[in-house]
Design an enzyme around this catalytic site. Structure first.
Site, short mmCIF file in Angstrom:
data_model
loop_
_atom_site.label_atom_id
_atom_site.label_comp_id
_atom_site.label_asym_id
_atom_site.label_seq_id
_atom_site.Cartn_x
_atom_site.Cartn_y
_atom_site.Cartn_z
N ASP A 83 -10.35 1.39 0.61
CA ASP A 83 -10.27 2.82 0.91
C ASP A 83 -11.59 3.47 0.47
OD1 ASP A 83 -7.77 3.05 2.12
OD2 ASP A 83 -6.75 2.99 0.17
N ARG A 111 -0.07 5.62 16.21
CA ARG A 111 0.11 6.97 15.67
C ARG A 111 -0.63 8.00 16.50
NH1 ARG A 111 -2.63 5.32 9.80
NH2 ARG A 111 -4.46 4.32 10.67
N ARG A 169 9.98 5.36 -3.16
CA ARG A 169 10.39 6.26 -4.26
C ARG A 169 11.85 6.63 -4.16
NH1 ARG A 169 6.11 9.77 -2.49
NH2 ARG A 169 4.20 9.10 -3.52
N TYR A 198 -10.19 -4.67 2.49
CA TYR A 198 -9.48 -3.51 3.02
C TYR A 198 -9.66 -2.34 2.04
CZ TYR A 198 -5.28 -1.45 5.38
OH TYR A 198 -4.38 -0.68 6.09
N ARG A 234 -9.42 -6.44 13.05
CA ARG A 234 -8.61 -5.69 14.01
C ARG A 234 -9.47 -4.56 14.50
NH1 ARG A 234 -4.93 -7.32 17.17
NH2 ARG A 234 -3.40 -5.64 17.28
N GLU A 248 -3.89 6.36 18.66
CA GLU A 248 -4.60 5.20 18.10
C GLU A 248 -3.93 3.90 18.59
OE1 GLU A 248 -5.52 6.04 13.94
OE2 GLU A 248 -5.27 3.91 13.53
N ARG A 278 0.83 -1.20 0.00
CA ARG A 278 0.00 0.00 0.00
C ARG A 278 0.87 1.26 0.00
NH1 ARG A 278 -5.32 0.16 1.89
NH2 ARG A 278 -4.92 1.95 3.24
P1 FAD Z 1 -18.43 1.71 7.56
O1 FAD Z 1 -17.99 3.12 7.58
O2 FAD Z 1 -17.87 0.78 8.58
O3 FAD Z 1 -20.01 1.70 7.64
C1 FAD Z 1 -20.76 0.56 7.98
C2 FAD Z 1 -21.82 1.01 8.97
O4 FAD Z 1 -22.73 -0.08 9.22
C3 FAD Z 1 -21.24 1.39 10.33
O5 FAD Z 1 -21.59 2.72 10.63
C4 FAD Z 1 -21.86 0.39 11.30
O6 FAD Z 1 -22.15 0.93 12.56
C5 FAD Z 1 -23.13 -0.01 10.57
N1 FAD Z 1 -23.64 -1.33 10.97
C6 FAD Z 1 -22.93 -2.47 11.06
N2 FAD Z 1 -23.73 -3.47 11.48
C7 FAD Z 1 -24.97 -2.94 11.65
C8 FAD Z 1 -26.20 -3.47 12.10
N3 FAD Z 1 -26.33 -4.75 12.47
N4 FAD Z 1 -27.28 -2.65 12.15
C9 FAD Z 1 -27.17 -1.34 11.82
N5 FAD Z 1 -26.01 -0.78 11.39
C10 FAD Z 1 -24.91 -1.57 11.32
N6 FAD Z 1 -9.86 5.28 3.64
C11 FAD Z 1 -9.29 6.20 2.83
O7 FAD Z 1 -9.64 6.30 1.66
N7 FAD Z 1 -8.33 7.05 3.32
C12 FAD Z 1 -7.90 7.01 4.61
O8 FAD Z 1 -7.03 7.80 5.01
C13 FAD Z 1 -8.49 6.04 5.47
N8 FAD Z 1 -8.09 5.96 6.76
C14 FAD Z 1 -8.68 5.03 7.57
C15 FAD Z 1 -8.27 4.98 8.90
C16 FAD Z 1 -8.86 4.07 9.77
C17 FAD Z 1 -8.42 4.03 11.20
C18 FAD Z 1 -9.86 3.18 9.29
C19 FAD Z 1 -10.50 2.20 10.23
C20 FAD Z 1 -10.28 3.24 7.96
C21 FAD Z 1 -9.69 4.14 7.10
N9 FAD Z 1 -10.09 4.26 5.76
C22 FAD Z 1 -9.49 5.18 4.94
C23 FAD Z 1 -11.14 3.37 5.19
C24 FAD Z 1 -12.54 3.98 5.25
O9 FAD Z 1 -12.90 4.24 6.58
C25 FAD Z 1 -13.52 2.98 4.63
O10 FAD Z 1 -13.17 2.68 3.31
C26 FAD Z 1 -14.98 3.45 4.60
O11 FAD Z 1 -15.33 4.21 5.71
C27 FAD Z 1 -15.85 2.21 4.56
O12 FAD Z 1 -17.20 2.56 4.41
P2 FAD Z 1 -18.31 1.44 4.63
O13 FAD Z 1 -19.62 2.09 4.40
O14 FAD Z 1 -17.97 0.22 3.88
O15 FAD Z 1 -18.14 1.00 6.17
N1 UDP Z 2 3.33 0.68 7.87
C1 UDP Z 2 4.53 0.59 8.53
N2 UDP Z 2 5.07 1.72 9.07
C2 UDP Z 2 4.49 2.92 8.99
C3 UDP Z 2 3.26 3.02 8.30
C4 UDP Z 2 2.70 1.87 7.75
O1 UDP Z 2 5.09 -0.49 8.65
O2 UDP Z 2 5.03 3.90 9.51
C5 UDP Z 2 2.74 -0.56 7.31
C6 UDP Z 2 1.78 -1.25 8.28
O3 UDP Z 2 1.91 -2.64 8.10
C7 UDP Z 2 0.44 -0.79 7.81
C8 UDP Z 2 0.65 -0.76 6.30
O4 UDP Z 2 1.99 -0.28 6.15
O5 UDP Z 2 -0.59 -1.68 8.19
C9 UDP Z 2 -0.31 0.11 5.52
O6 UDP Z 2 -0.22 1.42 6.01
P1 UDP Z 2 -1.41 2.45 5.85
O7 UDP Z 2 -0.92 3.78 6.29
O8 UDP Z 2 -1.96 2.30 4.49
O9 UDP Z 2 -2.42 1.87 6.94
P2 UDP Z 2 -3.91 2.36 7.33
O10 UDP Z 2 -3.95 3.84 7.18
O11 UDP Z 2 -4.82 1.62 6.44
O12 UDP Z 2 -4.01 1.93 8.75
#
Ligand code: FAD
Ligand code: UDP
Length: 371
Positions: free
Chosen positions: A353, A280, A174, A351, A249, A302, A170
């Protein structure tokens, strides 16, 4: 017209709802949490948009998705450039000439490549089969030890030898002095936060939204009442874990308001050693330039943790074992839940985005409803 029930008011559910209502269908959205927007939920505190469930940076190379999301918000020019803190030593991410220069003193791309080649020779040309081997083959042993191993093992709760290689791919590597964490053509943060995007998506008169409602409290009634169900929760939970639990997770977020203007000088600082218990710290005000009260800031630590029933399942753990089990659930769904479509990070156990979620939802709209 079809009567849709959408389970989950996250980005997948909201995109589907918006498109279905636009085409004249009646939609009900239920959401277990007490707010909409799922994991992209943001909330204003002291003029700062706080990313309640971790840093969210929108990035994509898909022009269609970029134009699509820009209907709902204006995006700023934020470019994600996290830094790594390894026992007080600071390195630029992703792995680029700035990182290599600081670590090895190398100046040219050729010198950096030579250093990587020398260090990856311990693999003896073997094709990488797990995250550890993939990391060493991309950036060598020093970076693996200082910036990858500790962080990754905290994040995923297991050895890098037992993790799929794709996770580390991911991150760009560079041989240029470029700290942009993504290679994508488009990137930014919505001015005023993410929640407004989902609010606008759900604003139609044909859409009703109920928060604080769990699908499983009235599963049988919903199945009878609605023509079609879009389910964005966990696919294994839908089937009462009958084939076994998929692995996720979870995370604990510890958010603090501080009376300082600038706590860490960057939006994202990764703690890449094994000993610091969090992965982080985000300082939310740095996602939006010059916003927020002076001498106030909000930070979030986090902490990764093992998922157990009742916790929020933030990340699917896409190793071979779990992917195989997911496939069995998918087959079960195709056989036994013909009126239910499973979508999003949890429904499809991917996984994803944000841009991939929008794209996947638009594809489902196309097959389900048509253009
Ligand atoms: P969700 O946002 O999980 O929505 C599903 C919803 O369903 C939830 O609100 C849940 O409560 C609800 N639900 C589940 N079961 C039930 C039930 N039984 N009844 C009623 N409701 C229910 N993506 C990026 O592009 N850039 C980023 O920088 C990025 N950073 C991230 C950092 C973190 C820490 C995490 C966890 C994710 C990150 N993502 C990022 C990914 C991004 O959050 C997801 O791609 C996106 O939010 C997923 O949308 P979704 O609708 O599939 O899921
Ligand atoms: N990662 C790492 N060191 C860092 C940042 C990321 O080893 O400083 C690795 C780690 O395994 C992580 C993966 O790269 O799960 C993907 O990172 P990303 O930032 O895409 O994770 P996310 O934002 O989805 O948690």
């Amino acid at each position: 017209m079809t009567k849709y029930l959408i389970v989950g008011a996250g980005l997948f559910g909201a995109t589907f709802a918006y498109e279905a209502a636009k085409k004249g269908h009646e939609v009900k959205v239920i959401e277990r949490r007490n707010h909409i927007a799922g994991n992209i939920f943001t909330k204003e505190v002291n003029g700062i948009q706080v990313h309640q469930y971790g840093a969210h940076i929108f990035h994509t190379s898909n022009k269609r998705v970029w134009d699509y999301v820009n209907q709902f918000a204006e995006f700023n020019r934020y470019t994600n450039s996290p830094i790594a803190n390894y026992h007080g030593e600071i390195y630029n991410l992703p792995f680029n000439m700035n990182t290599f220069n600081k670590l090895w003193g190398v100046v040219t791309p050729e010198e950096a490549q030579a250093k990587i080649d020398e260090q990856k020779s311990i693999l003896k040309g073997k094709r990488p089969e797990n995250l550890e081997e993939q990391a060493i083959s991309l950036v060598g042993t020093d970076i693996y030890e200082k910036l990858i191993k500790g962080y990754t093992e905290k994040q995923w709760g297991r050895s890098t030898k037992d993790l799929p290689a794709f996770i580390i791919r991911r991150l760009p590597v560079r041989l240029t002095y470029d700290n942009n964490y993504f290679n994508d053509d488009y990137q930014g943060i919505p001015v005023g936060g993410y929640t407004q995007i989902v609010e606008k998506m759900l604003a139609s008169d044909l859409i009703t939204v109920e928060t604080g409602v769990d699908f499983f409290d009235k599963k049988d009634e919903y199945l009878k009442e609605f023509d079609r169900i879009i389910f964005t929760g966990m696919i294994d939970e839908y089937f009462n874990y009958s084939l076994g639990e998929l692995e996720y997770r979870s995370l604990k977020f510890e958010t603090e308001k501080l009376d300082v203007d600038n706590y860490q000088g960057n939006a994202v600082v990764n703690y890449t050693d094994a000993e610091t218990p969090f992965t982080r710290i985000i300082e939310h005000k740095h996602f939006e330039f010059g916003k927020g009260d002076k001498n106030k800031t909000v930070i979030t630590r986090e902490y990764p943790k093992t998922w157990k029933r009742g916790d929020e399942p933030y990340y699917p753990v896409n190793n071979t074992e779990n992917n195989t089990l997911y496939k069995q659930y998918k087959e079960l769904a195709d056989r036994e839940a013909k009126n239910v479509l499973f979508g999003g990070r949890l429904g499809q156990y991917r996984y994803y985005d944000m841009d991939q979620v929008i794209s996947a939802a638009l594809n489902v709209v196309k097959t389900e409803i048509g253009d």
